[in-house]
Design an enzyme around this catalytic site. Structure first.
Site, PDB file in Angstrom:
ATOM      1  N   ALA A   1       0.882  -1.154   0.007  1.00  0.00           N
ATOM      2  CA  ALA A   1       0.026  -0.084   0.105  1.00  0.00           C
ATOM      3  C   ALA A   1       0.865   1.076  -0.182  1.00  0.00           C
ATOM      4  CB  ALA A   1      -1.070   0.011   1.161  1.00  0.00           C
TER       5      ALA A   1
ATOM      6  N   HIS B   1      14.633  -9.477   5.372  1.00  0.00           N
ATOM      7  CA  HIS B   1      13.490 -10.241   5.875  1.00  0.00           C
ATOM      8  C   HIS B   1      13.951 -10.932   7.011  1.00  0.00           C
ATOM      9  CE1 HIS B   1       9.669 -12.158   5.169  1.00  0.00           C
ATOM     10  NE2 HIS B   1      10.252 -13.360   5.752  1.00  0.00           N
TER      11      HIS B   1
ATOM     12  N   SER C   1       0.668 -11.819  11.221  1.00  0.00           N
ATOM     13  CA  SER C   1       0.417 -12.575  10.000  1.00  0.00           C
ATOM     14  C   SER C   1       1.623 -12.388   8.958  1.00  0.00           C
ATOM     15  CB  SER C   1      -0.717 -11.918   9.144  1.00  0.00           C
ATOM     16  OG  SER C   1      -0.953 -10.302   8.906  1.00  0.00           O
TER      17      SER C   1
ATOM     18  N   HIS D   1       7.998 -10.614   8.156  1.00  0.00           N
ATOM     19  CA  HIS D   1       8.996  -9.534   8.422  1.00  0.00           C
ATOM     20  C   HIS D   1       9.122  -8.669   9.605  1.00  0.00           C
ATOM     21  CE1 HIS D   1      11.604  -7.251   5.139  1.00  0.00           C
ATOM     22  NE2 HIS D   1      11.448  -6.309   6.340  1.00  0.00           N
TER      23      HIS D   1
ATOM     24  N   HIS E   1       8.050  -5.926  11.505  1.00  0.00           N
ATOM     25  CA  HIS E   1       7.242  -4.632  11.468  1.00  0.00           C
ATOM     26  C   HIS E   1       6.336  -4.191  12.716  1.00  0.00           C
ATOM     27  CE1 HIS E   1       4.499  -8.033  11.069  1.00  0.00           C
ATOM     28  NE2 HIS E   1       3.598  -7.083  11.410  1.00  0.00           N
TER      29      HIS E   1
ATOM     30  N   GLN F   1       3.014  -1.578  14.035  1.00  0.00           N
ATOM     31  CA  GLN F   1       1.769  -1.036  13.444  1.00  0.00           C
ATOM     32  C   GLN F   1       1.332   0.170  14.253  1.00  0.00           C
ATOM     33  OE1 GLN F   1      -1.350  -3.633  12.085  1.00  0.00           O
ATOM     34  NE2 GLN F   1      -0.434  -5.102  12.674  1.00  0.00           N
TER      35      GLN F   1
HETATM   36  P1  AMP Z   1       0.485  -8.478  11.528  1.00  0.00           P
HETATM   37  O1  AMP Z   1      -0.678  -9.089  11.109  1.00  0.00           O
HETATM   38  O2  AMP Z   1       0.372  -7.846  12.992  1.00  0.00           O
HETATM   39  O3  AMP Z   1       1.629  -9.324  11.165  1.00  0.00           O
HETATM   40  O4  AMP Z   1       0.528  -7.054  10.748  1.00  0.00           O
HETATM   41  C1  AMP Z   1       1.049  -6.770   9.452  1.00  0.00           C
HETATM   42  C2  AMP Z   1      -0.182  -5.931   8.670  1.00  0.00           C
HETATM   43  O5  AMP Z   1       0.366  -5.690   7.530  1.00  0.00           O
HETATM   44  C3  AMP Z   1      -1.529  -6.626   8.828  1.00  0.00           C
HETATM   45  O6  AMP Z   1      -2.345  -5.593   9.270  1.00  0.00           O
HETATM   46  C4  AMP Z   1      -1.813  -6.541   7.056  1.00  0.00           C
HETATM   47  O7  AMP Z   1      -3.224  -5.932   6.745  1.00  0.00           O
HETATM   48  C5  AMP Z   1      -0.773  -5.772   6.609  1.00  0.00           C
HETATM   49  N1  AMP Z   1      -0.277  -6.048   5.303  1.00  0.00           N
HETATM   50  C6  AMP Z   1      -0.090  -7.286   4.648  1.00  0.00           C
HETATM   51  N2  AMP Z   1       0.254  -6.868   3.218  1.00  0.00           N
HETATM   52  C7  AMP Z   1       0.399  -5.813   3.187  1.00  0.00           C
HETATM   53  C8  AMP Z   1       0.884  -5.061   2.032  1.00  0.00           C
HETATM   54  N3  AMP Z   1       1.277  -5.491   0.828  1.00  0.00           N
HETATM   55  N4  AMP Z   1       0.968  -3.671   2.173  1.00  0.00           N
HETATM   56  C9  AMP Z   1       0.635  -2.983   3.239  1.00  0.00           C
HETATM   57  N5  AMP Z   1      -0.005  -3.727   4.459  1.00  0.00           N
HETATM   58  C10 AMP Z   1       0.080  -5.029   4.343  1.00  0.00           C
HETATM   59 ZN    ZN Z   2      10.309  -9.645   3.932  1.00  0.00          ZN
END
Ligand code: AMP
Ligand code: ZN
Ligand code: ZN
Length: 344
Positions: free
Chosen positions: A61, A125, A173, A176, A178, A180
């Site tokens: 996104a 990664h 989910s 990598h 990250h 939020q």
């Molecule tokens: P988590 O579920 O805690 O691993 O957070 C990963 C977040 O990344 C989720 O809320 C997904 O909605 C979001 N996500 C997955 N794929 C993408 C993407 N290609 N671009 C932006 N956000 C993503």
């Molecule tokens: Zn990655």
């Protein structure tokens, strides 16, 4: 005849910050030092199709900003592809509280305006947050601050929750590394309860509940600007709080120097947790104050970072009562983590 070792009696403790009762009930079969995670940390560790990896930016996104601002980025803040709230909705300026939200026969309602952002903490990664050096973790913390400063400009955003899910059973989910940021048009009830509870403690004692280490027995590690503790009434075994030494109501008061200092302590604590608890899935949450607080609320509002390793599930009792059962006394968890030596 076999004799069972004496166990401590169960005890109920109430946390002066969360206002929650916790039942401490030491498991007979397990010593605190035997607690280990059984969940795999990152079951779906597949880098070939990962949108968060450098080079795959087009699969993500839209980007909000990157650091540094060139193709060789070290971290990126992007929009969530599946946001919980919509940044595109028309948003009413100002109040979304009980007096201004719409009351139907079923309850109150406000439009689902808000921001749901993802912070990609590294381009690589296989690198985890605790693998970064202190100043790189500091950069991630400063990215949270920078994004909070942008979002604060929207009057209708009331609270910003920064959080990290690491490992599938902690809700992740994506493998990598990250975190939020979810920016809400309301103040969650747990935040109002926390503020009220801290206010009550302040009114009773004249002190902020987080300005001082509660007791040396609960201390894990400290740095120039932060200390880490196992809180007196932690809801979860080996739960850890990192608290700024200087009274500070909002996370975004953090400056660059303190960010590097916090980065070092966070790294140390995550390394200790991984070593002691067998790389558990975990969550961390930054508990800051609502964006608009009054001058009178400042003396007892103190932000902190909470880390929860996922070692025990939440069951019907917890869901029903809002009370948690913790088998590990915080003093025991603090001692184990304090005495652990890890190379960082
Ligand atoms: P988590 O579920 O805690 O691993 O957070 C990963 C977040 O990344 C989720 O809320 C997904 O909605 C979001 N996500 C997955 N794929 C993408 C993407 N290609 N671009 C932006 N956000 C993503
Ligand atoms: Zn990655
Ligand atoms: Zn304080």
């Amino acid at each position: 005849m076999a004799t069972t070792p004496p166990t401590r009696s169960p005890e109920l403790r109430k946390d002066p910050v969360t206002n929650r009762w916790v039942i401490f009930s030491p498991a007979r079969a397990k010593r605190p030092s035997d607690f280990k995670s059984k969940s795999p940390e990152n079951p779906n560790n597949n880098s070939s199709s990962c949108p968060f990896c450098i080079g795959n930016e087009h699969q993500c996104a839209p980007e909000i900003f990157r650091v540094p601002p060139d193709p060789n980025w070290k971290l990126r803040v992007i929009e969530n592809l599946y946001p919980a709230l919509s940044r595109k909705l028309d948003h009413p300026n100002g109040q979304n509280d009980d007096s201004s939200s719409e009351l139907s026969g079923l309850g109150r309602v406000v439009p689902g305006f808000g921001f749901h952002d993802v912070v990609i903490e590294t381009p690589v990664h296989s690198v985890q947050l605790s693998d970064l050096d202190l100043s790189e973790i500091g950069d991630v913390l400063i990215a949270y601050k920078r994004r909070i400063e942008q979002i604060k400009q929207f009057d209708s955003i009331k609270y910003i929750q920064v959080f990290k899910n690491h490992g599938a059973s902690a809700g992740a989910s994506m493998s990598h590394s990250h975190s939020q940021m979810l920016s809400l048009p309301i103040v969650p009830a747990s935040v109002s309860t926390r503020l009220n509870s801290m206010k009550e403690h302040f009114n009773q004692t004249g002190k902020c509940s987080l300005c001082k280490v509660q007791s040396k027995d609960l201390l894990i590690n400290e740095t120039s600007h932060f200390f880490s503790i196992a809180p007196y009434a932690s809801s979860f075994p080996f739960e850890i709080w990192i608290i700024p030494r200087d009274h500070s109501s909002h996370f975004d008061e953090l400056d660059n120097k303190k960010a590097v200092d916090l980065g070092g302590l966070l790294k140390l604590i995550l390394k200790k947790m991984a070593l002691q608890l067998n790389k558990p899935p975990f969550n961390f949450m930054i508990h800051t104050s609502p964006i608009q607080i009054t001058d009178s609320e400042i003396p007892y509002s103190h932000w902190f970072l909470q880390i929860i390793p996922q070692l025990t599930g939440v069951g019907g009792f917890e869901l029903g009562s809002g009370c948690y059962i913790n088998p590990v006394f915080p003093g025991d968890a603090a001692k184990i983590l304090r005495e652990l030596n890890v190379p960082i």
